[in-house]
Scaffold this motif. Structure first.
Motif, PDB file in Angstrom:
ATOM      1  N   ARG A  90      12.459  -4.609  -1.636  1.00  0.00           N
ATOM      2  CA  ARG A  90      11.187  -3.498  -1.789  1.00  0.00           C
ATOM      3  C   ARG A  90      11.637  -2.542  -2.747  1.00  0.00           C
ATOM      4  O   ARG A  90      10.561  -1.591  -3.534  1.00  0.00           O
ATOM      5  CB  ARG A  90      10.637  -3.169  -0.844  1.00  0.00           C
ATOM      6  CG  ARG A  90       9.557  -2.065  -1.285  1.00  0.00           C
ATOM      7  CD  ARG A  90       8.152  -2.574  -1.363  1.00  0.00           C
ATOM      8  NE  ARG A  90       6.771  -1.905  -2.195  1.00  0.00           N
ATOM      9  CZ  ARG A  90       6.502  -1.198  -2.420  1.00  0.00           C
ATOM     10  NH1 ARG A  90       8.130  -1.453  -3.935  1.00  0.00           N
ATOM     11  NH2 ARG A  90       5.702  -0.734  -3.112  1.00  0.00           N
ATOM     12  N   SER A  91      12.563  -2.135  -2.720  1.00  0.00           N
ATOM     13  CA  SER A  91      12.929  -0.647  -4.205  1.00  0.00           C
ATOM     14  C   SER A  91      12.883  -1.228  -5.066  1.00  0.00           C
ATOM     15  O   SER A  91      12.670  -0.205  -6.245  1.00  0.00           O
ATOM     16  CB  SER A  91      13.953  -0.439  -3.091  1.00  0.00           C
ATOM     17  OG  SER A  91      15.177  -0.686  -3.547  1.00  0.00           O
ATOM     18  N   PRO A  93      10.723  -2.859  -7.454  1.00  0.00           N
ATOM     19  CA  PRO A  93      10.352  -2.587  -8.687  1.00  0.00           C
ATOM     20  C   PRO A  93       9.629  -0.623  -9.077  1.00  0.00           C
ATOM     21  O   PRO A  93       8.905  -0.175  -9.522  1.00  0.00           O
ATOM     22  CB  PRO A  93       8.475  -3.129  -8.354  1.00  0.00           C
ATOM     23  CG  PRO A  93       9.227  -2.877  -6.189  1.00  0.00           C
ATOM     24  CD  PRO A  93      10.760  -3.760  -6.210  1.00  0.00           C
ATOM     25  N   GLU A  94      10.669  -0.149  -7.912  1.00  0.00           N
ATOM     26  CA  GLU A  94      10.089   2.133  -8.234  1.00  0.00           C
ATOM     27  C   GLU A  94      11.420   2.198  -9.067  1.00  0.00           C
ATOM     28  O   GLU A  94      11.236   2.468  -9.722  1.00  0.00           O
ATOM     29  CB  GLU A  94      10.533   2.198  -6.840  1.00  0.00           C
ATOM     30  CG  GLU A  94       9.476   1.516  -5.485  1.00  0.00           C
ATOM     31  CD  GLU A  94       8.102   1.254  -6.216  1.00  0.00           C
ATOM     32  OE1 GLU A  94       7.032   2.712  -6.620  1.00  0.00           O
ATOM     33  OE2 GLU A  94       7.104   0.246  -6.049  1.00  0.00           O
ATOM     34  N   ARG A 134       4.317  -5.952 -11.253  1.00  0.00           N
ATOM     35  CA  ARG A 134       4.240  -5.061 -10.160  1.00  0.00           C
ATOM     36  C   ARG A 134       3.230  -4.868  -8.881  1.00  0.00           C
ATOM     37  O   ARG A 134       4.147  -5.264  -7.396  1.00  0.00           O
ATOM     38  CB  ARG A 134       4.820  -4.037 -10.574  1.00  0.00           C
ATOM     39  CG  ARG A 134       4.970  -2.475  -8.855  1.00  0.00           C
ATOM     40  CD  ARG A 134       5.198  -0.751  -9.464  1.00  0.00           C
ATOM     41  NE  ARG A 134       3.608  -0.774 -10.672  1.00  0.00           N
ATOM     42  CZ  ARG A 134       3.194  -0.684  -9.706  1.00  0.00           C
ATOM     43  NH1 ARG A 134       2.875  -0.204  -8.952  1.00  0.00           N
ATOM     44  NH2 ARG A 134       1.978  -0.174 -10.453  1.00  0.00           N
ATOM     45  N   VAL A 135       2.302  -5.046  -9.076  1.00  0.00           N
ATOM     46  CA  VAL A 135       1.526  -4.602  -7.707  1.00  0.00           C
ATOM     47  C   VAL A 135       1.418  -6.501  -6.728  1.00  0.00           C
ATOM     48  O   VAL A 135       1.204  -6.670  -5.962  1.00  0.00           O
ATOM     49  CB  VAL A 135       0.199  -4.440  -8.689  1.00  0.00           C
ATOM     50  CG1 VAL A 135      -1.163  -4.725  -7.184  1.00  0.00           C
ATOM     51  CG2 VAL A 135       0.087  -3.306  -8.994  1.00  0.00           C
ATOM     52  N   CYS A 138       4.745  -6.065  -4.312  1.00  0.00           N
ATOM     53  CA  CYS A 138       4.237  -5.370  -3.981  1.00  0.00           C
ATOM     54  C   CYS A 138       3.599  -5.573  -2.647  1.00  0.00           C
ATOM     55  O   CYS A 138       2.898  -4.839  -1.052  1.00  0.00           O
ATOM     56  CB  CYS A 138       3.936  -3.917  -4.137  1.00  0.00           C
ATOM     57  SG  CYS A 138       4.948  -2.958  -5.281  1.00  0.00           S
ATOM     58  N   GLU A 139       2.358  -6.142  -3.072  1.00  0.00           N
ATOM     59  CA  GLU A 139       0.875  -6.611  -1.758  1.00  0.00           C
ATOM     60  C   GLU A 139       1.551  -7.845  -1.234  1.00  0.00           C
ATOM     61  O   GLU A 139       1.523  -8.052   0.028  1.00  0.00           O
ATOM     62  CB  GLU A 139       0.496  -7.204  -2.742  1.00  0.00           C
ATOM     63  CG  GLU A 139      -0.782  -6.135  -3.243  1.00  0.00           C
ATOM     64  CD  GLU A 139      -2.233  -6.455  -3.578  1.00  0.00           C
ATOM     65  OE1 GLU A 139      -1.921  -7.668  -4.601  1.00  0.00           O
ATOM     66  OE2 GLU A 139      -2.803  -5.528  -4.477  1.00  0.00           O
ATOM     67  N   GLY A 143       7.096  -6.649   1.790  1.00  0.00           N
ATOM     68  CA  GLY A 143       6.538  -5.588   1.690  1.00  0.00           C
ATOM     69  C   GLY A 143       5.879  -4.416   2.267  1.00  0.00           C
ATOM     70  O   GLY A 143       5.724  -3.338   2.949  1.00  0.00           O
ATOM     71  N   ARG A 146       8.200  -4.282   5.238  1.00  0.00           N
ATOM     72  CA  ARG A 146       8.894  -2.867   4.882  1.00  0.00           C
ATOM     73  C   ARG A 146       7.968  -1.252   5.299  1.00  0.00           C
ATOM     74  O   ARG A 146       8.974  -0.569   6.197  1.00  0.00           O
ATOM     75  CB  ARG A 146       9.541  -2.737   3.721  1.00  0.00           C
ATOM     76  CG  ARG A 146      10.630  -2.239   3.169  1.00  0.00           C
ATOM     77  CD  ARG A 146      10.359  -0.338   3.273  1.00  0.00           C
ATOM     78  NE  ARG A 146       9.192  -0.738   2.260  1.00  0.00           N
ATOM     79  CZ  ARG A 146       8.686   0.535   1.840  1.00  0.00           C
ATOM     80  NH1 ARG A 146       9.185   2.003   2.200  1.00  0.00           N
ATOM     81  NH2 ARG A 146       7.270   0.428   0.966  1.00  0.00           N
ATOM     82  N   HIS A 147       7.253  -1.186   4.385  1.00  0.00           N
ATOM     83  CA  HIS A 147       6.475   0.185   4.634  1.00  0.00           C
ATOM     84  C   HIS A 147       6.342   0.263   6.332  1.00  0.00           C
ATOM     85  O   HIS A 147       6.193   1.662   7.388  1.00  0.00           O
ATOM     86  CB  HIS A 147       5.040   0.260   4.429  1.00  0.00           C
ATOM     87  CG  HIS A 147       4.051   0.783   4.443  1.00  0.00           C
ATOM     88  ND1 HIS A 147       4.359   2.238   3.562  1.00  0.00           N
ATOM     89  CD2 HIS A 147       3.450   1.302   4.710  1.00  0.00           C
ATOM     90  CE1 HIS A 147       3.095   2.982   3.643  1.00  0.00           C
ATOM     91  NE2 HIS A 147       2.674   2.312   4.577  1.00  0.00           N
ATOM     92  N   TYR A 220      10.894 -13.953  -0.757  1.00  0.00           N
ATOM     93  CA  TYR A 220      11.190 -12.179  -1.347  1.00  0.00           C
ATOM     94  C   TYR A 220      12.100 -12.509  -1.950  1.00  0.00           C
ATOM     95  O   TYR A 220      12.072 -11.222  -3.103  1.00  0.00           O
ATOM     96  CB  TYR A 220      11.051 -11.770   0.187  1.00  0.00           C
ATOM     97  CG  TYR A 220      10.793 -10.176  -0.255  1.00  0.00           C
ATOM     98  CD1 TYR A 220       9.464 -10.267  -1.282  1.00  0.00           C
ATOM     99  CD2 TYR A 220      11.512  -9.024   0.075  1.00  0.00           C
ATOM    100  CE1 TYR A 220       8.757  -8.644  -0.846  1.00  0.00           C
ATOM    101  CE2 TYR A 220      10.854  -7.988   0.087  1.00  0.00           C
ATOM    102  CZ  TYR A 220       9.628  -7.764  -0.336  1.00  0.00           C
ATOM    103  OH  TYR A 220       8.928  -6.343  -0.185  1.00  0.00           O
TER     104      TYR A 220
END
Length: 255
Positions: A90-91, A93-94, A134-135, A138-139, A143, A146-147, A220
């Motif tokens: 998950r990191s 794209p950031e 990216r969106v 993340c969706e 993702g 992880r949150h 993923y």
């Protein structure tokens, strides 16, 4: 279970291509290959932890009735690798946003505003073109998992359903795990024959968001690799050989 998704050769091939590019073209800023090195490392780490999940569930070589005393607790390794896998993937794209686009947190705003105008405009252009990919990444359900693990409950919403001999079914999750071993109760005169046997879950026994966990993790990992490839092409298109400034490493603690 075979794990063949993540191919380290992909990142290695990119690094070999990057080595052939003149660093002088970046006019004192960060070489683009150096910015990609950390992103590639995160993807490699995600692949490592995915394989670690599989390895932690592999049956031991010793007889199962000895596992209670000899085998390391599979639960600790399995859920630790899962948590690390979700975080690393998950990191990505950031990191891409921070290195090539616009990371719009208050902590990075001062650093970004200090860049020269031309680089800021290129970064805004990259950010706008990268947003849809990216969106979409993340969706993905993992993702959200992880949150939940990092910002809500401390663990991902994974369930385990393990079917054993004699019709026994165990249900568990990261904080209410299935038992390590079980012992079949025998009549008193045969109690001397009672021996614990390990409860050995299979990779098929885990689910997340109504989907087999390992299938979701495979997807993923595939998707994050595709995202990085798409972002590389976009970075070439937008930035070319132009200067990019190293992201700030300053961390401002919240008040």
């Amino acid at each position: 279970m075979e794990v063949g998704l993540y191919q380290p050769q992909t990142a290695t091939a990119w690094r070999q291509v990057d080595r052939g590019r003149p660093r002088a073209d970046y006019r004192g800023g960060a070489a683009h290959c150096d910015l990609w090195a950390g992103i590639d490392l995160k993807i490699e780490n995600a692949g490592f932890h995915f394989k670690g999940m599989v390895k932690s569930l592999q049956p031991p070589e010793r007889p199962l009735y000895l596992v209670r005393l000899t085998r390391e607790n599979w639960r600790t390794a399995f859920y630790a690798h899962l948590d690390a896998f979700l975080s690393a993937a998950r990191s990505v794209p950031e990191l891409i946003r921070c290195c090539f686009g616009v990371e719009d947190s208050s902590k990075m705003r001062e650093w970004f505003n200090a860049l020269d105008r031309e680089e800021r405009e290129r970064r805004h252009d990259f950010e706008a073109k990268f947003k849809a990919d990216r969106v979409a990444f993340c969706e993905l359900p993992l993702g959200a998992a992880r949150h939940i693990s990092e910002h809500r409950t401390g663990f991902p919403p994974v369930t385990a359903t393990v079917s054993r001999r004699f019709g026994i079914i165990y249900h568990g999750d990261p904080i209410k795990p299935v038992p390590i071993s079980e012992t079949r109760k025998l009549p008193p005169e045969y109690s001397w024959m009672e021996k614990p046997t390990a409860v050995e879950p299979s990779w098929r026994d885990f689910h997340i968001d109504g989907k087999p966990l390992f299938e979701a993790c495979r997807e993923y990992l595939d998707r994050v690799q595709v995202l990085a490839i798409q972002a590389r092409g976009l970075a070439e298109e937008v930035h070319g050989a132009s200067k990019l400034t190293w992201p700030s490493s300053d961390y401002v603690r919240p008040e």
